[in-house]
Design an enzyme around this catalytic site. Structure first.
Site, PDB file in Angstrom:
ATOM      1  N   HIS A  51       1.865  -1.082  -6.364  1.00  0.00           N
ATOM      2  CA  HIS A  51       0.182  -1.320  -6.359  1.00  0.00           C
ATOM      3  C   HIS A  51       0.509  -2.492  -7.737  1.00  0.00           C
ATOM      4  O   HIS A  51      -0.466  -3.513  -7.546  1.00  0.00           O
ATOM      5  CB  HIS A  51      -0.418  -0.612  -6.884  1.00  0.00           C
ATOM      6  CG  HIS A  51      -1.523  -0.355  -7.640  1.00  0.00           C
ATOM      7  ND1 HIS A  51      -2.687  -0.797  -6.422  1.00  0.00           N
ATOM      8  CD2 HIS A  51      -2.417  -0.799  -8.090  1.00  0.00           C
ATOM      9  CE1 HIS A  51      -3.702  -0.047  -6.238  1.00  0.00           C
ATOM     10  NE2 HIS A  51      -4.068  -0.563  -7.734  1.00  0.00           N
ATOM     11  N   ASP A  65       2.800   1.077  -1.862  1.00  0.00           N
ATOM     12  CA  ASP A  65       0.963   1.419  -3.083  1.00  0.00           C
ATOM     13  C   ASP A  65       1.031   2.591  -3.370  1.00  0.00           C
ATOM     14  O   ASP A  65       0.758   3.613  -1.701  1.00  0.00           O
ATOM     15  CB  ASP A  65       0.398   0.338  -2.260  1.00  0.00           C
ATOM     16  CG  ASP A  65      -0.530   0.448  -3.643  1.00  0.00           C
ATOM     17  OD1 ASP A  65      -0.639   1.608  -4.274  1.00  0.00           O
ATOM     18  OD2 ASP A  65      -1.515  -1.220  -3.588  1.00  0.00           O
ATOM     19  N   SER A 124      -7.588  -3.645  -5.941  1.00  0.00           N
ATOM     20  CA  SER A 124      -7.757  -1.999  -6.098  1.00  0.00           C
ATOM     21  C   SER A 124      -9.352  -1.929  -5.995  1.00  0.00           C
ATOM     22  O   SER A 124      -9.724  -1.924  -5.238  1.00  0.00           O
ATOM     23  CB  SER A 124      -7.199  -1.846  -7.662  1.00  0.00           C
ATOM     24  OG  SER A 124      -7.332  -0.490  -7.296  1.00  0.00           O
TER      25      SER A 124
END
Length: 731
Positions: free
Chosen positions: A703, A668, A583
């Protein structure tokens, strides 16, 4: 479009493999079998060709500056475009073919990691009313079972929710939260079967086991009960930006269309949260941006009432409230960068002059969390990067502390649901100590170990050594580093491979938690290090401010300087440094390999936020406007130019890059799949080396990756096998 193997050509100089299109489909298994039986790994790596993405120039002009994005076309918010999906599948096929030689190693690593896990693991039960609540797993199940016992732990078990049953027929399934009504009669829970973190709230009558007809769609997953046992407050997400911005009140037995909007956040720079005070007296709406935080409160016994601001929101002022008796205890940074604790009578909360200081601000210590009980206030504090736990007796103001011994460790509050409790439950672990749950007696000051996670197999914590270092950054600042290695495999002579992990954004601090997966690297001679770079709050609030906005470059240079320091101090071989982050940590990976690619042998960038400027200019994409105070607002010329100076996607250039494994999830919700997809395509076009660049898309996940506790380890095994293969380690 899939790349299909249709021709095997034996030549005088070796074996050639050609990819083309064909009406006849050849399975990936058949392709891999043909490849493995006709050529060795080095031949295979040189002959396989990655998918080549088309270029469609897309001009973007702002501040008299024009950027051309050849891969902008890869964005499809519906995730249905056939060409895009086919390209992602082709990348997955290429990745599989390139990693075919590591399949047995991946399987071995996966089995290792699974074999260490306690298959029938359960949480330590906590008492709430007349019930003991806990979560457990069955031997081979992927998902948890939520259960309780009434009266005592010897009573018969009542299963509240078996997520394994709910997940049947779904490639992805996640239960975000479970909340039992105050009278323990109804369970509210939320589920997501796509991975976008948009949840449906459902309600189960625990006396009959039947679902109620109430179904609340497009929520953020949370639910807070009013004290009447029939009113629920929840947050609804914007379907485009996925921002939770509306708080609704729902009455059981009514349609969602009849729900009452009690609060709507119109400022898109703010997030919205929803909680309940531990004593059960107030429901709280949290309002928070990067630099401002506050609350609105409502008497939980008057659910039809109106939420009122606890204290007006002020830019730069962050506060959180904790209720005990007639007083609110307030963690505030007003005139206190590292926060102080104050208290105010519930009748005067809007009057700052009535707030009384309980624990003053300290330059070298940050208050990181607070828990208010009937007779005690518990705090976690961080000083010089290490967490301490202290408890204050409300009556006499005396303190008792929990002591920790490891050089690097993690300590945090665990599940504390009982407001009248005289024990504080906390979690402790270190790089050599598995997660351990303790009860701290707030009267006597004694800690009792309730449970420590089992690491099955031949694990012995005495075989490993952790250290905590400070490494000089280029501007003279010292950066904390936590590291661990296996004693009998470590030599401080610059020969060990290094696995360096980092994040460095949002003030999130990556503490030195135990991670059993890392044993698979440690037992093969790796040193594992966490770089506590600026952008976290490891050394207090200033450490965060020195790593965001116009100081963001410090995050990246700190990480590089930690690499240099560990090599110089001979913890690692300079040609065996492997790095990983996800991320915003994926942004970190992208930035450092643009800046210093020669320092790294391999990189794993998971769900990486790499197209910083384009994303932050697009208010329709989740997590943009509400993060201007983290990255900057590129609509402002100075922020635009600064962000453009480090944006990984915009700074890809013609140079050698390390071996890379990039991963994403099609659904995501935090970092859209097209950011890493575009980045990989651009890297393929620019990079001047023959190093591996592999791209993996989980077509069913978001995610957080796969939803099952075992399933998610497959990607970890793939990452480790990728690194180990580069070192020539195949066992």
């Amino acid at each position: 479009m899939k790349y299909l193997l249709i021709l095997i050509s034996l030549t005088l100089i070796g074996v050639g493999i050609y990819f083309a299109t064909s009406d006849k489909e050849t399975s990936q298994e058949e392709q891999t079998l043909i490849i493995e039986t006709t050529m060795n790994d080095s031949q295979k790596d040189k002959s396989l060709k990655p998918p080549v993405a088309k270029k469609v120039p897309h001009e973007m002009t702002i501040h008299d500056d024009t950027r051309v994005d050849d891969y902008y076309w890869m964005r499809d918010d519906s995730r249905t475009d056939a060409e895009i999906l086919a390209h992602l599948e082709a990348e997955n096929d290429y990745k599989e073919a390139m990693l075919a030689g590591t399949k047995s190693l991946q399987e071995k690593l996966y089995n290792e990691m699974v074999s260490r896990l306690e298959k029938d693991k359960s949480t330590v039960p906590y008492r709430l009313g007349d019930y003991f609540y806990y979560v457990r797993f069955q031997e081979d199940s992927e998902y948890p079972i939520y259960a309780r016992k009434q009266g005592s732990l010897e009573a018969d078990e009542e299963i509240l929710l078996n997520v394994n049953e709910l997940a049947q027929g779904h490639d992805y399934f996640n239960v975000a939260s479970t909340e039992v009504s105050p009278n323990h009669a109804i369970l509210a829970y939320s589920d997501d079967s796509i991975g976008r973190r948009v949840y449906t709230l459902r309600f189960k009558d625990l006396s009959t086991g039947q679902l109620l007809p109430d179904t609340l769609e497009e929520t953020d997953g949370g639910a807070v009960w009013a004290n009447d046992n029939e009113t629920i407050f929840y947050i609804r997400r914007d379907p485009q930006t996925l921002l939770g911005y509306q708080v609704f009140r729902h009455k059981l037995g009514t349609d969602q269309e009849a729900d009452v909007l009690v609060y709507e956040e119109t400022d898109t720079t703010y997030y919205t949260g929803l909680t309940k005070s531990l004593d059960g007296s107030f429901i709280k709406i949290g309002h928070y941006s990067t630099e401002t935080k506050g609350e609105s409160i409502l008497d939980a016994n008057v659910p039809d009432g109106e939420f009122k601001k606890f204290y007006p929101l002020e830019t730069g002022h962050e506060y959180s409230t904790y209720k005990s008796g007639e007083y609110f205890y307030v963690q505030t940074n007003k005139e206190a960068k590292n926060f102080r604790l104050m208290k105010v009578h519930q009748s005067k909360h809007n009057d700052f002059s009535a707030w009384e200081e309980v624990i003053p601000h300290r330059e070298n210590t940050q208050i990181t969390d607070v828990k208010a009980f009937n007779d005690f206030i518990a705090l976690t504090e961080r000083s010089n990067g290490l967490t301490s736990v202290r408890v204050m007796n409300i009556e006499d103001g005396s303190f008792k502390s929990v002591n920790f011994d490891d050089p690097a460790y993690a300590a945090r509050f665990s599940t504390n649901k009982n407001f009248d409790s005289e024990t504080l439950r906390y979690t402790y672990s270190s790089l050599t100590t598995p997660d351990s749950i303790y009860d701290f007696n707030m009267v006597t000051g004694e800690s009792t170990l309730l449970k420590q996670d089992k690491v099955l197999g031949d694990f012995d914590s005495n075989d490993y050594q952790s250290e905590r270092l400070f490494i000089d950054a280029r501007d003279g600042v010292q950066v904390p580093v936590s590291l661990v290695y296996r004693k009998d495999m470590f030599k401080k002579n610059g020969t060990n491979p290094l696995y360096q992990y980092g994040y460095g954004s949002y003030g999130a601090t990556m503490d030195a938690n135990f991670r059993s997966n890392w044993l698979s690297l440690l037992d093969r001679g790796f040193v594992v290090a966490i770089a506590h770079i600026r952008g976290s709050q490891m050394l207090g609030r200033q450490w965060y401010e020195d790593g965001k906005m116009f100081n963001k470059i410090n995050t990246f240079t700190d990480f590089i300087d930690v690499t240099d320091g560990l090599v110089e101090q001979q913890y690692a071989a300079k040609d065996k440094v492997f790095i990983a982050g996800g991320s915003a940590g994926g942004l970190l990976m992208g930035a450092v390999i643009n800046m210093a690619p020669e320092k790294y042998a391999g990189v794993a960038a998971h769900v990486p936020f790499v197209d910083v400027v384009t994303t932050m200019l697009d208010e329709s994409i989740p997590l943009t406007t509400n993060e201007y105070d983290e990255w900057g607002n590129p609509n402002n010329k100075d922020s635009y130019e600064y962000m453009l100076s480090y944006s990984p996607y915009d700074n890809v250039k013609a140079q050698d890059y390390p071996h890379m494994l990039v991963t994403t999830g099609l659904h995501d919700s935090q970092v859209q799949y097209f950011e890493p997809m575009k980045w990989v395509a651009k890297l393929r076009d620019f990079k001047t080396d023959d190093n591996k660049l592999l791209f993996h898309t989980n077509m069913e996940a978001g995610h957080g990756g796969a939803s099952g506790r075992f399933k998610r380890l497959e990607q970890t095994a793939m990452e480790y096998a990728f690194f180990l293969d580069l070192l020539g380690i195949n066992d």
